[in-house]
Write a protein that holds these residues in place. Structure first.
Motif, PDB file in Angstrom:
ATOM      1  N   TRP A 122      -4.698  13.152 -40.291  1.00  0.00           N
ATOM      2  CA  TRP A 122      -5.221  11.955 -39.613  1.00  0.00           C
ATOM      3  C   TRP A 122      -6.248  12.373 -38.575  1.00  0.00           C
ATOM      4  CZ3 TRP A 122      -4.652  11.060 -34.274  1.00  0.00           C
ATOM      5  CH2 TRP A 122      -5.162   9.833 -33.833  1.00  0.00           C
ATOM      6  N   THR A 123      -7.365  11.628 -38.533  1.00  0.00           N
ATOM      7  CA  THR A 123      -8.398  11.869 -37.529  1.00  0.00           C
ATOM      8  C   THR A 123      -8.925  10.535 -37.003  1.00  0.00           C
ATOM      9  OG1 THR A 123     -10.139  11.943 -39.220  1.00  0.00           O
ATOM     10  CG2 THR A 123      -9.159  14.043 -38.566  1.00  0.00           C
ATOM     11  N   THR A 124      -9.490  10.578 -35.798  1.00  0.00           N
ATOM     12  CA  THR A 124     -10.183   9.396 -35.276  1.00  0.00           C
ATOM     13  C   THR A 124     -11.664   9.428 -35.610  1.00  0.00           C
ATOM     14  OG1 THR A 124     -10.470  10.491 -33.129  1.00  0.00           O
ATOM     15  CG2 THR A 124      -8.566   9.023 -33.378  1.00  0.00           C
ATOM     16  N   GLU A 125     -12.237  10.606 -35.755  1.00  0.00           N
ATOM     17  CA  GLU A 125     -13.652  10.750 -36.106  1.00  0.00           C
ATOM     18  C   GLU A 125     -13.771  11.807 -37.194  1.00  0.00           C
ATOM     19  OE1 GLU A 125     -16.080  11.460 -32.699  1.00  0.00           O
ATOM     20  OE2 GLU A 125     -15.323   9.719 -31.625  1.00  0.00           O
ATOM     21  N   PRO A 126     -13.879  11.416 -38.455  1.00  0.00           N
ATOM     22  CA  PRO A 126     -13.948  10.041 -38.952  1.00  0.00           C
ATOM     23  C   PRO A 126     -12.602   9.333 -38.858  1.00  0.00           C
ATOM     24  CG  PRO A 126     -13.859  11.556 -40.788  1.00  0.00           C
ATOM     25  CD  PRO A 126     -13.982  12.406 -39.558  1.00  0.00           C
ATOM     26  N   ASN A 127     -12.658   8.001 -38.821  1.00  0.00           N
ATOM     27  CA  ASN A 127     -11.473   7.167 -38.676  1.00  0.00           C
ATOM     28  C   ASN A 127     -10.808   7.045 -40.051  1.00  0.00           C
ATOM     29  OD1 ASN A 127      -9.543   5.293 -37.942  1.00  0.00           O
ATOM     30  ND2 ASN A 127     -10.980   3.650 -37.468  1.00  0.00           N
ATOM     31  N   GLN A 128      -9.889   7.979 -40.333  1.00  0.00           N
ATOM     32  CA  GLN A 128      -9.347   8.017 -41.682  1.00  0.00           C
ATOM     33  C   GLN A 128      -8.031   8.792 -41.752  1.00  0.00           C
ATOM     34  OE1 GLN A 128     -12.568  10.107 -43.726  1.00  0.00           O
ATOM     35  NE2 GLN A 128     -11.433  12.020 -43.657  1.00  0.00           N
ATOM     36  N   ILE A 129      -7.368   8.624 -42.884  1.00  0.00           N
ATOM     37  CA  ILE A 129      -6.207   9.429 -43.263  1.00  0.00           C
ATOM     38  C   ILE A 129      -6.557  10.100 -44.586  1.00  0.00           C
ATOM     39  CG2 ILE A 129      -3.771   9.404 -43.942  1.00  0.00           C
ATOM     40  CD1 ILE A 129      -3.568   6.760 -42.310  1.00  0.00           C
ATOM     41  N   ALA A 130      -6.388  11.421 -44.648  1.00  0.00           N
ATOM     42  CA  ALA A 130      -6.629  12.169 -45.876  1.00  0.00           C
ATOM     43  C   ALA A 130      -5.306  12.734 -46.373  1.00  0.00           C
ATOM     44  CB  ALA A 130      -7.625  13.287 -45.630  1.00  0.00           C
ATOM     45  N   LEU A 131      -5.082  12.638 -47.667  1.00  0.00           N
ATOM     46  CA  LEU A 131      -3.844  13.088 -48.294  1.00  0.00           C
ATOM     47  C   LEU A 131      -4.184  13.992 -49.467  1.00  0.00           C
ATOM     48  CD1 LEU A 131      -0.719  12.872 -48.793  1.00  0.00           C
ATOM     49  CD2 LEU A 131      -1.215  10.824 -50.143  1.00  0.00           C
ATOM     50  N   SER A 132      -3.538  15.153 -49.537  1.00  0.00           N
ATOM     51  CA  SER A 132      -3.772  16.054 -50.661  1.00  0.00           C
ATOM     52  C   SER A 132      -2.466  16.709 -51.101  1.00  0.00           C
ATOM     53  CB  SER A 132      -4.782  17.146 -50.287  1.00  0.00           C
ATOM     54  OG  SER A 132      -5.001  18.018 -51.390  1.00  0.00           O
ATOM     55  N   LYS A 133      -2.330  16.866 -52.408  1.00  0.00           N
ATOM     56  CA  LYS A 133      -1.166  17.548 -52.978  1.00  0.00           C
ATOM     57  C   LYS A 133      -1.598  18.663 -53.933  1.00  0.00           C
ATOM     58  CE  LYS A 133       2.088  13.694 -52.627  1.00  0.00           C
ATOM     59  NZ  LYS A 133       3.174  12.965 -53.303  1.00  0.00           N
ATOM     60  N   THR A 134      -2.842  19.138 -53.785  1.00  0.00           N
ATOM     61  CA  THR A 134      -3.359  20.187 -54.651  1.00  0.00           C
ATOM     62  C   THR A 134      -3.766  21.397 -53.832  1.00  0.00           C
ATOM     63  OG1 THR A 134      -5.681  19.498 -54.519  1.00  0.00           O
ATOM     64  CG2 THR A 134      -4.289  18.385 -56.155  1.00  0.00           C
ATOM     65  N   MET A 135      -3.946  22.535 -54.517  1.00  0.00           N
ATOM     66  CA  MET A 135      -4.371  23.740 -53.810  1.00  0.00           C
ATOM     67  C   MET A 135      -5.850  23.673 -53.432  1.00  0.00           C
ATOM     68  SD  MET A 135      -4.576  26.619 -56.841  1.00  0.00           S
ATOM     69  CE  MET A 135      -5.440  27.792 -55.812  1.00  0.00           C
ATOM     70  N   GLU A 136      -6.635  22.885 -54.183  1.00  0.00           N
ATOM     71  CA  GLU A 136      -8.031  22.699 -53.839  1.00  0.00           C
ATOM     72  C   GLU A 136      -8.158  21.628 -52.754  1.00  0.00           C
ATOM     73  OE1 GLU A 136      -6.977  22.027 -56.980  1.00  0.00           O
ATOM     74  OE2 GLU A 136      -7.440  23.904 -58.036  1.00  0.00           O
ATOM     75  N   LYS A 137      -9.324  21.588 -52.153  1.00  0.00           N
ATOM     76  CA  LYS A 137      -9.568  20.590 -51.121  1.00  0.00           C
ATOM     77  C   LYS A 137      -9.986  19.275 -51.770  1.00  0.00           C
ATOM     78  CE  LYS A 137     -10.566  23.642 -47.241  1.00  0.00           C
ATOM     79  NZ  LYS A 137     -11.525  24.010 -46.168  1.00  0.00           N
ATOM     80  N   LYS A 138      -9.045  18.668 -52.474  1.00  0.00           N
ATOM     81  CA  LYS A 138      -9.262  17.373 -53.105  1.00  0.00           C
ATOM     82  C   LYS A 138      -8.415  16.355 -52.362  1.00  0.00           C
ATOM     83  CE  LYS A 138     -10.228  19.305 -57.692  1.00  0.00           C
ATOM     84  NZ  LYS A 138      -9.797  19.366 -59.125  1.00  0.00           N
ATOM     85  N   TRP A 139      -9.081  15.563 -51.551  1.00  0.00           N
ATOM     86  CA  TRP A 139      -8.381  14.647 -50.652  1.00  0.00           C
ATOM     87  C   TRP A 139      -8.493  13.210 -51.143  1.00  0.00           C
ATOM     88  CZ3 TRP A 139      -5.581  16.715 -46.720  1.00  0.00           C
ATOM     89  CH2 TRP A 139      -5.882  18.018 -46.315  1.00  0.00           C
ATOM     90  N   ASP A 140      -7.375  12.508 -51.087  1.00  0.00           N
ATOM     91  CA  ASP A 140      -7.355  11.065 -51.281  1.00  0.00           C
ATOM     92  C   ASP A 140      -7.518  10.452 -49.894  1.00  0.00           C
ATOM     93  OD1 ASP A 140      -6.957   8.452 -51.955  1.00  0.00           O
ATOM     94  OD2 ASP A 140      -4.829   8.659 -52.454  1.00  0.00           O
ATOM     95  N   VAL A 141      -8.673   9.843 -49.645  1.00  0.00           N
ATOM     96  CA  VAL A 141      -9.027   9.407 -48.287  1.00  0.00           C
ATOM     97  C   VAL A 141      -8.909   7.895 -48.166  1.00  0.00           C
ATOM     98  CG1 VAL A 141     -10.880   9.291 -46.578  1.00  0.00           C
ATOM     99  CG2 VAL A 141     -10.563  11.370 -47.949  1.00  0.00           C
ATOM    100  N   THR A 142      -8.218   7.463 -47.103  1.00  0.00           N
ATOM    101  CA  THR A 142      -8.174   6.046 -46.728  1.00  0.00           C
ATOM    102  C   THR A 142      -8.984   5.881 -45.448  1.00  0.00           C
ATOM    103  OG1 THR A 142      -5.947   5.810 -47.670  1.00  0.00           O
ATOM    104  CG2 THR A 142      -6.693   4.091 -46.148  1.00  0.00           C
ATOM    105  N   GLU A 143     -10.081   5.134 -45.524  1.00  0.00           N
ATOM    106  CA  GLU A 143     -10.955   4.939 -44.371  1.00  0.00           C
ATOM    107  C   GLU A 143     -10.613   3.633 -43.664  1.00  0.00           C
ATOM    108  OE1 GLU A 143     -14.895   5.129 -45.937  1.00  0.00           O
ATOM    109  OE2 GLU A 143     -14.889   7.330 -46.028  1.00  0.00           O
ATOM    110  N   TYR A 144     -10.817   3.614 -42.348  1.00  0.00           N
ATOM    111  CA  TYR A 144     -10.512   2.447 -41.523  1.00  0.00           C
ATOM    112  C   TYR A 144     -11.739   2.045 -40.712  1.00  0.00           C
ATOM    113  CZ  TYR A 144      -5.585   3.205 -42.590  1.00  0.00           C
ATOM    114  OH  TYR A 144      -4.380   3.353 -43.240  1.00  0.00           O
ATOM    115  N   SER A 145     -11.829   0.758 -40.437  1.00  0.00           N
ATOM    116  CA  SER A 145     -12.936   0.245 -39.627  1.00  0.00           C
ATOM    117  C   SER A 145     -12.477  -0.248 -38.258  1.00  0.00           C
ATOM    118  CB  SER A 145     -13.639  -0.907 -40.366  1.00  0.00           C
ATOM    119  OG  SER A 145     -12.724  -1.967 -40.623  1.00  0.00           O
ATOM    120  N   CYS A 146     -11.175  -0.098 -37.951  1.00  0.00           N
ATOM    121  CA  CYS A 146     -10.657  -0.575 -36.665  1.00  0.00           C
ATOM    122  C   CYS A 146     -11.311   0.183 -35.515  1.00  0.00           C
ATOM    123  CB  CYS A 146      -9.138  -0.452 -36.611  1.00  0.00           C
ATOM    124  SG  CYS A 146      -8.482   1.141 -37.148  1.00  0.00           S
TER     125      CYS A 146
END
Length: 336
Positions: free
Chosen positions: A255-279
Motif C-alpha cells: 500500500w502506498t499514498t503516492e501513488p494512491n494504490q494497493i498492489a498485490l502479487s503472488k508471483t516471483m516476477e514483479k507482476k502486480w495486480d493494482v487497485t488505484e484510488y482517487s480519494c
C-alpha cells in the motif's frame, strides 16, 4: 433536524480543517484559540458564530452540541475532561495524551460521565486501508509473516506557511515529535493485527532540524504467531513516503499514498495486480466528521474509541522504555 453548533478548540491547521468540514456538513461553528490571529482566520474560513480565547470563556457564554479538541497534545486531557464533565460529546484529535497516565485518567472520566468520545486516528477512515484490512482478514496472501510501515516526511514541508520551529511538533512540552504525532501507524498496526507480544525500539534526534523533539523512531515488533512488524517514523525524509508492505506465505500486499494504490502479487516476477484510488486526504476527515455527527445523534462509538487510544499509549510507553533501557519489552495480553 436542528443545526448542530460545534465548538472547535484549537484553530491551527487541523482545527480549521475540522471546522470547514463540519460547516460543509451543515453545522454552525464557534472557536477557541489563545491566538487572536488564529481566531480571525477561523472566522474568515467558516463565518464563525463566535470565537473565544479560552474554553471556559466559551462554555460560559453559550450552549454547544459537541466539542472538537484540536489543540496540541499537552492540552487534550484537561480540555476533553472539561467538555465531558458538562455532558458534551467530544471528537478528540490524536494522540489521546502525551503519556499513558493521562490517557488512563481521561478514560476514567469518559466512563464516569457517560459522555461519548470519538478519537481521530483518521487513517481508519481511509478507504484503501480499509480494503487492506479486509484483504488481511480474508488471508489473501496466506499466513502473514512480516509487515513494514514507513512514514517519512520533512517537518519543514508540513506547514509551509509558517516556520516549523513555531509548530507544536518542535516542542517537547506541547507533545510534538515523531513518536506521538505519527502514532497513527501504531494505531493502524493494532487495528490490523491486535496487541503484540514484545517489541524493541529506538527513539532519536538525528537530523539537523532545529527542534527539541524526536525525529527518528524505529520499532521492531513480534506477535505470538511469529508475525514480525517494523515501523519507521521520521520527520526529515524527502520525498515524503507513507507505505505498508505486507508479506505472507502466498504473496505480498503493498500500500502506498503516492501513488494512491494497493498492489498485490503472488508471483516471483514483479507482476502486480493494482487497485488505484482517487480519494483525497481530506476525504477521511470528512468521514470522521460524519461519524462525529452520527455520535451526536446517539450512534454508539465503535470506530475509534478511548480504549483504542489507551492501547496506542501503552505501546508508546513500551517503546520509550525499550529505547531508554536498550532492551526488548514484553507486553501482556498479546494477540494472534
Amino acid at each position: 433536524m436542528a443545526q448542530k453548533h460545534i465548538l472547535i478548540v484549537g484553530s491551527g491547521s487541523v482545527g480549521k480543517r475540522h471546522a470547514r468540514n463540519l460547516s460543509m456538513l451543515g453545522c454552525s461553528i464557534s472557536g477557541v484559540d489563545p491566538r487572536e490571529d488564529r481566531r480571525r482566520e477561523l472566522s474568515e474560513a467558516v463565518n464563525a458564530v463566535n470565537t473565544y480565547a479560552t474554553l471556559d470563556e466559551a462554555l460560559a457564554a453559550e450552549a454547544f452540541d459537541g466539542v472538537v479538541i484540536a489543540s496540541p497534545p499537552k492540552y487534550h486531557v484537561d480540555q476533553a475532561c472539561t467538555a465531558l464533565t458538562r455532558g458534551l460529546p467530544v471528537l478528540l484529535e490524536k494522540p489521546v495524551a502525551p503519556d499513558l497516565e493521562s490517557a488512563l485518567a481521561l478514560r476514567r472520566v469518559v466512563e464516569s460521565t457517560g459522555a461519548p468520545l470519538l478519537l481521530g486516528y483518521t487513517w481508519r477512515w481511509w478507504e484503501p486501508l480499509q480494503y487492506v484490512r479486509e484483504l488481511l482478514q480474508r488471508k489473501t496472501v496466506g499466513q502473514l509473516l512480516s509487515a513494514g510501515f514507513i512514514m517519512s516526511a520533512h517537518l519543514a514541508d508540513w506547514h509551509p506557511w509558517e516556520s516549523y520551529r513555531d509548530f507544536f511538533m518542535s516542542s517537547k512540552e506541547l507533545g510534538g515529535g515523531a513518536l506521538l504525532d505519527e502514532s497513527h501507524w501504531i494505531d493502524v498496526m493494532l487495528w490490523f493485527f491486535g496487541r503484540p507480544r514484545q517489541l524493541f525500539a529506538r527513539i532519536d534526534k538525528i537530523s539537523s532540524l532545529d527542534i527539541e523533539t524526536d525525529d527518528n523512531v524505529d520499532i521492531m515488533v513480534e506477535y505470538t504467531d511469529g508475525l514480525r512488524v517494523t515501523l519507521h517514523l521520521d520527520l526529515y525524509g524527502r520525498p515524503h513516503e507513507k507505505s505498508i508492505r505486507l508479506v505472507g506465505e502466498e504473496g505480498t500486499i503493498y500500500w502506498t499514498t503516492e501513488p494512491n494504490q494497493i498492489a498485490l502479487s503472488k508471483t516471483m516476477e514483479k507482476k502486480w495486480d493494482v487497485t488505484e484510488y482517487s480519494c483525497e486526504r481530506n476525504d477521511m476527515f470528512v468521514q470522521l466528521a460524519k461519524d462525529f455527527l452520527e455520535m451526536l445523534r446517539g450512534t454508539p462509538v465503535n470506530k475509534c474509541t478511548i480504549d483504542d487510544g489507551v492501547a496506542v499509549l501503552e505501546i508508546i510507553e513500551a517503546v520509550r522504555q525499550s529505547s531508554r533501557e536498550q532492551r526488548m519489552i514484553a507486553l501482556a495480553g498479546g494477540s494472534r
